[in-house]
Design a protein around this motif. Structure first.
Motif, mmCIF file in Angstrom:
data_model
loop_
_atom_site.group_PDB
_atom_site.id
_atom_site.type_symbol
_atom_site.label_atom_id
_atom_site.label_comp_id
_atom_site.label_asym_id
_atom_site.label_seq_id
_atom_site.Cartn_x
_atom_site.Cartn_y
_atom_site.Cartn_z
ATOM 1 N N PHE A 8 0.527 -0.950 -0.050
ATOM 2 C CA PHE A 8 -0.064 0.271 0.361
ATOM 3 C C PHE A 8 0.858 0.971 0.009
ATOM 4 C CE2 PHE A 8 1.008 -0.875 4.313
ATOM 5 C CZ PHE A 8 1.248 -0.343 4.795
ATOM 6 N N SER A 48 -2.842 -4.828 3.964
ATOM 7 C CA SER A 48 -1.338 -5.113 5.092
ATOM 8 C C SER A 48 -1.040 -6.322 6.429
ATOM 9 C CB SER A 48 -1.402 -3.718 6.235
ATOM 10 O OG SER A 48 -2.250 -3.804 6.738
ATOM 11 N N CYS A 50 -3.371 -6.833 8.364
ATOM 12 C CA CYS A 50 -2.772 -6.667 9.946
ATOM 13 C C CYS A 50 -3.594 -7.501 10.969
ATOM 14 C CB CYS A 50 -3.893 -5.286 10.027
ATOM 15 S SG CYS A 50 -5.536 -5.239 9.882
ATOM 16 N N ILE A 110 -5.312 1.178 6.495
ATOM 17 C CA ILE A 110 -4.805 1.873 6.071
ATOM 18 C C ILE A 110 -5.497 3.137 5.171
ATOM 19 C CG2 ILE A 110 -3.209 -0.456 4.973
ATOM 20 C CD1 ILE A 110 -4.235 0.217 2.854
ATOM 21 N N SER A 116 -8.330 3.028 1.615
ATOM 22 C CA SER A 116 -8.526 1.667 1.625
ATOM 23 C C SER A 116 -7.689 0.557 0.829
ATOM 24 C CB SER A 116 -10.381 1.427 1.889
ATOM 25 O OG SER A 116 -10.755 0.991 0.903
#
Length: 479
Positions: A8, A48, A50, A110, A116
């Motif tokens: 990203f 990401s 996450c 993000i 996004s």
């Protein structure tokens, strides 16, 4: 993982190519083209990965979004489809019509600094590819069960429950009062958001999976709920909510004022090739008219964008709050503005003017006052701020309420809440009638398709538990 993901920082967000507004306002085709395989992989690689995936947390179905994004980035689309379809019966539909900006994408970690991940577009790409490649197969249960389940309503909740129950081997029959499968997916949502072939191929898949459909069959008219209970071992009511909310104002009964769903249904039926007298007469046709739509939800957005495509002279959307308080998708608002719709914020209708038919909407400007108990600012009229807005066709998109189901189904003992929705035990999803379950908007109130799918899946699990427990009790009693 780092080689293929976490891109990203260097890779900007890129949605599929959007057709120019000047082109798309003249047809009902979907406005986005399809990702190329390489582009879908590139956009998926922006994830990401996450530790706490808020996209998944804020999805009503809790889809395994980071996992199938990673598989897409790696080119493993068949596995991505398997994972996507494990939690969602209609991923290609949700990828098209879910308000991702309010759900998964709006909660992407993000989003603040890098925009996004384009979750909905990748989801749509994965499943469309699966259909193209023949990976989507009819259901073949490992064993067939003798018990049958009757489902009232062929909308998203009923269809999701039907698929889940067939996977468990139950005999499933779906009853619907309309002549096509899909409910609002067919008659309420315009083609530019969801082309009808996307829904029809799901219908074909369910028919090939041995789900029986009884169309043009209204429960209460053609067969009673009591008869369904005798015919099936369990019944699921998933009718949705179709009663349009009205506005109490002088002149509201004038010709030229119509409910939003009537307008959308007429447009969709005409597009499907049906004879629609109200459309042909011009009563539910925006061509050449000054159209005013009252409301700020997704149904209102469907109306304004449909009116543009029908050739309206002008299209205005009146909403009593401001843009930030609008319940509909902000993406839809942006699409509508691109297509020439004028939004009249902080404005409410007071009366409708006209002699033989509506000619103007008398409106008043609104000031947002102190928050009410829900936390939203209270709309207050500004004195002496009235404006007459020219209108040949007024569409009321004010939301939907439940119909009187106990009367419609000829089952006066069926319990309802003070809102008119069906009352259920949320642990079992059963109504006060033994073996009768309910799911979707008829329980929740008017909501999103993705919530209907979630409720349909949950109801299928509860019905399975009920029938297996009942079968076990019968077996014990027979010993």
């Amino acid at each position: 993982m780092a080689e293929r993901m976490l891109k990203f920082v260097g890779t900007p967000q890129a949605l599929p190519e959007k057709r120019p507004a000047a082109e798309r306002r003249h047809d009902f085709q979907e406005i986005y083209t399809r990702y190329a395989r390489e582009k879908a992989s590139e956009q998926a690689s922006r994830c990401s990965q996450c530790g706490v995936p808020f996209c998944q947390v804020h999805c009503p179905l809790h889809n395994n979004i980071p996992d199938w994004l990673k598989l897409t980035a790696e080119g493993r689309l068949d596995e991505a489809y398997e994972l996507s379809s494990a939690t969602n019966n209609f991923p290609e539909i949700c990828g098209r019509i879910c308000p991702q900006d309010r759900l998964c994408e709006g909660n992407c970690v993000i989003e603040k600094g890098f925009e996004s991940v384009t979750i909905g577009s990748v989801e749509k790409f994965i499943t469309d590819t699966a259909w193209d490649q023949g990976w989507v197969k009819p259901i073949r249960p490992r064993r067939e069960r003798p018990q049958s389940v009757g489902i009232v309503g062929a909308g998203p909740a009923g269809l999701a429950a039907a698929e889940q129950l067939r996977r468990k081997g139950y005999q499933v029959a779906v009853y619907d009062r309309y002549d096509r499968v899909g409910g609002l997916l067919i008659y309420g949502i315009p083609n530019f958001k969801l082309e009808k072939d996307v829904v029809r191929r799901r219908e074909t898949l369910l028919r090939d999976s041995k789900v029986d459909f009884h169309l043009n069959c209204e429960i209460g008219r053609d067969v009673t709920l009591a008869e369904l209970r005798q015919r099936h071992d369990a019944v699921l009511i998933a009718t949705g909510v179709y009663k349009a909310r009205d506005i109490q104002a002088p002149g509201v009964g004038l010709p030229g004022i119509a409910a939003a769903l009537d307008f959308l249904t007429a447009s969709n039926r005409e597009g499907l090739g049906d004879a629609v007298p109200e459309f042909e007469s011009g009563a539910l046709n925006a061509n050449g008219k000054n159209v005013v739509v009252i409301g700020g939800g997704d149904t209102a957005m469907d109306c304004v964008r449909t009116a543009v495509r029908q050739g309206a002279r002008s299209v205005k959307c009146l909403y009593r709050r401001d843009r930030g308080n609008m319940p509909g998708s902000q993406r839809e608002v942006k699409h509508a503005e691109e297509e020439g719709v004028e939004f009249v914020w902080l404005t409410a209708p007071q009366s409708f003017l006209g002699k033989d038919e509506v000619s103007h909407v008398r409106s008043v400007r609104i000031h947002l006052g102190m928050p009410d108990a829900s936390g939203r600012q209270t709309p207050q009229e500004i004195p002496n701020s009235h404006v007459n807005i020219e209108a040949d066709l007024v569409l009321k998109a004010l939301g939907f309420d439940p119909e009187d189901l106990p009367s419609m189904l000829q089952e006066p003992d069926l319990g309802v809440t003070g809102w008119g929705t069906l009352k259920i035990d949320w642990r079992s999803m059963m109504t006060n009638l033994d073996g009768v379950f309910a799911a979707g908007d008829i329980v929740r109130g008017a909501s999103l398709v993705v919530w209907a799918v979630r409720d349909g899946r949950d109801a299928a699990d509860r019905i399975h538990s009920y029938l297996t427990t009942k079968a076990a009790s019968v077996a014990v009693a027979a010993e």
